[in-house]
Design a protein around this motif. Structure first.
Motif, PDB file in Angstrom:
ATOM      1  N   VAL A 112     -66.148-104.548 -11.001  1.00  0.00           N
ATOM      2  CA  VAL A 112     -65.037-103.617 -11.193  1.00  0.00           C
ATOM      3  C   VAL A 112     -64.902-103.222 -12.655  1.00  0.00           C
ATOM      4  CG1 VAL A 112     -62.529-103.335 -11.011  1.00  0.00           C
ATOM      5  CG2 VAL A 112     -63.773-104.590  -9.235  1.00  0.00           C
ATOM      6  N   GLN A 164     -66.835-100.563  -8.248  1.00  0.00           N
ATOM      7  CA  GLN A 164     -65.610 -99.782  -8.136  1.00  0.00           C
ATOM      8  C   GLN A 164     -64.997 -99.633  -9.516  1.00  0.00           C
ATOM      9  OE1 GLN A 164     -64.256 -98.983  -4.802  1.00  0.00           O
ATOM     10  NE2 GLN A 164     -63.233 -97.512  -6.111  1.00  0.00           N
ATOM     11  N   ALA A 224     -61.396 -98.775 -11.310  1.00  0.00           N
ATOM     12  CA  ALA A 224     -60.003 -98.884 -10.869  1.00  0.00           C
ATOM     13  C   ALA A 224     -59.058 -98.748 -12.049  1.00  0.00           C
ATOM     14  CB  ALA A 224     -59.791-100.243 -10.195  1.00  0.00           C
ATOM     15  N   SER A 273     -57.596 -97.342  -6.586  1.00  0.00           N
ATOM     16  CA  SER A 273     -58.709 -98.112  -6.001  1.00  0.00           C
ATOM     17  C   SER A 273     -58.482 -99.623  -5.974  1.00  0.00           C
ATOM     18  CB  SER A 273     -60.028 -97.808  -6.731  1.00  0.00           C
ATOM     19  OG  SER A 273     -60.322 -96.433  -6.676  1.00  0.00           O
ATOM     20  N   ASP A 320     -59.009-101.052  -2.480  1.00  0.00           N
ATOM     21  CA  ASP A 320     -60.436-100.935  -2.135  1.00  0.00           C
ATOM     22  C   ASP A 320     -61.248-102.125  -2.644  1.00  0.00           C
ATOM     23  OD1 ASP A 320     -59.814 -98.483  -1.026  1.00  0.00           O
ATOM     24  OD2 ASP A 320     -60.562 -97.321  -2.734  1.00  0.00           O
ATOM     25  N   ILE A 321     -60.912-102.601  -3.839  1.00  0.00           N
ATOM     26  CA  ILE A 321     -61.635-103.734  -4.428  1.00  0.00           C
ATOM     27  C   ILE A 321     -61.576-104.933  -3.488  1.00  0.00           C
ATOM     28  CG2 ILE A 321     -61.571-105.469  -6.274  1.00  0.00           C
ATOM     29  CD1 ILE A 321     -60.298-103.165  -8.034  1.00  0.00           C
ATOM     30  N   GLN A 340     -63.480-104.432  -0.287  1.00  0.00           N
ATOM     31  CA  GLN A 340     -64.922-104.542  -0.528  1.00  0.00           C
ATOM     32  C   GLN A 340     -65.370-105.991  -0.648  1.00  0.00           C
ATOM     33  OE1 GLN A 340     -65.395-101.972  -4.002  1.00  0.00           O
ATOM     34  NE2 GLN A 340     -66.517-100.508  -2.742  1.00  0.00           N
TER      35      GLN A 340
END
Length: 183
Positions: free
Chosen positions: A117, A146, A148, A155, A158-159, A162
């Motif tokens: 990230v 990702q 963010a 996001s 989403d992290i 994932q």
């Protein structure tokens, strides 16, 4: 189906926003000032593709290239969110060292569930690490990537979705149904 418990460690250089990402995900707000973390654990239940997960998020103290990582960061941890700040090339370099240490400690060459990230993507004027550099590193590790912003809640969810999917993949399974909800 009973909920699955997953322990996830957030690791990276100090001040990259590990705590901010965690608090934004768990409590839905951004913390401007936060005392540097020693280690803190947060919990949140999510539903992803029909399966309920109880996530225990281990917000670790900031690492540097010389730090000795405690054994607790490797025992009973199911997946890792490795965080750097897009406005700090040093934090990007440190995350590479943390990844190598992780592989050494786990004794696994491939298959360690990791999401890379790049946090603080809202700081466009201060950017030191291009998006392409993050994507290239994640690709070389064969892990999801990702960018963010904990501050703008961009996001963040989403992290964590994932990393749960990466853990499921590493364990040889995937949640059954499509669609995701956060509770």
């Amino acid at each position: 189906m009973p909920p699955k418990e997953r322990r996830i460690a957030l690791m990276g250089f100090r001040s990259v926003g590990k705590s901010s990402l965690t608090i934004q995900f768990v409590e839905n707000h951004f913390v401007d000032l936060y005392d540097p973390t020693i280690e803190n654990t947060f919990e949140k239940t999510i539903k992803l593709r029909g399966q309920e997960y109880v996530l225990q998020l281990v917000d670790t103290a900031g690492q540097d290239e010389y730090s000795i990582l405690p054994q607790s960061y490797f025992m009973s941890i199911d997946g890792y969110v490795l965080v750097y700040s897009v406005n700090s090339h040093k934090s990007f370099d440190v995350v590479k060292v943390v990844y190598e240490k992780l592989l050494d400690m786990k004794g696994i060459i491939k298959g360690v569930p990791v999401v890379l990230v790049g946090n603080k993507c809202d700081l466009t004027m201060d950017r030191e690490v291009p998006v392409e550099e993050g994507k290239k590193l994640a690709s070389s590790w064969n892990v999801p990537f990702q960018e963010a912003s904990a501050k703008e809640n961009q996001s963040v969810t989403d992290i964590f979705h994932q990393i749960v999917m990466a853990i499921e993949k590493a364990e040889g399974g995937t949640p059954e149904k499509s669609g995701c909800t956060v509770s």
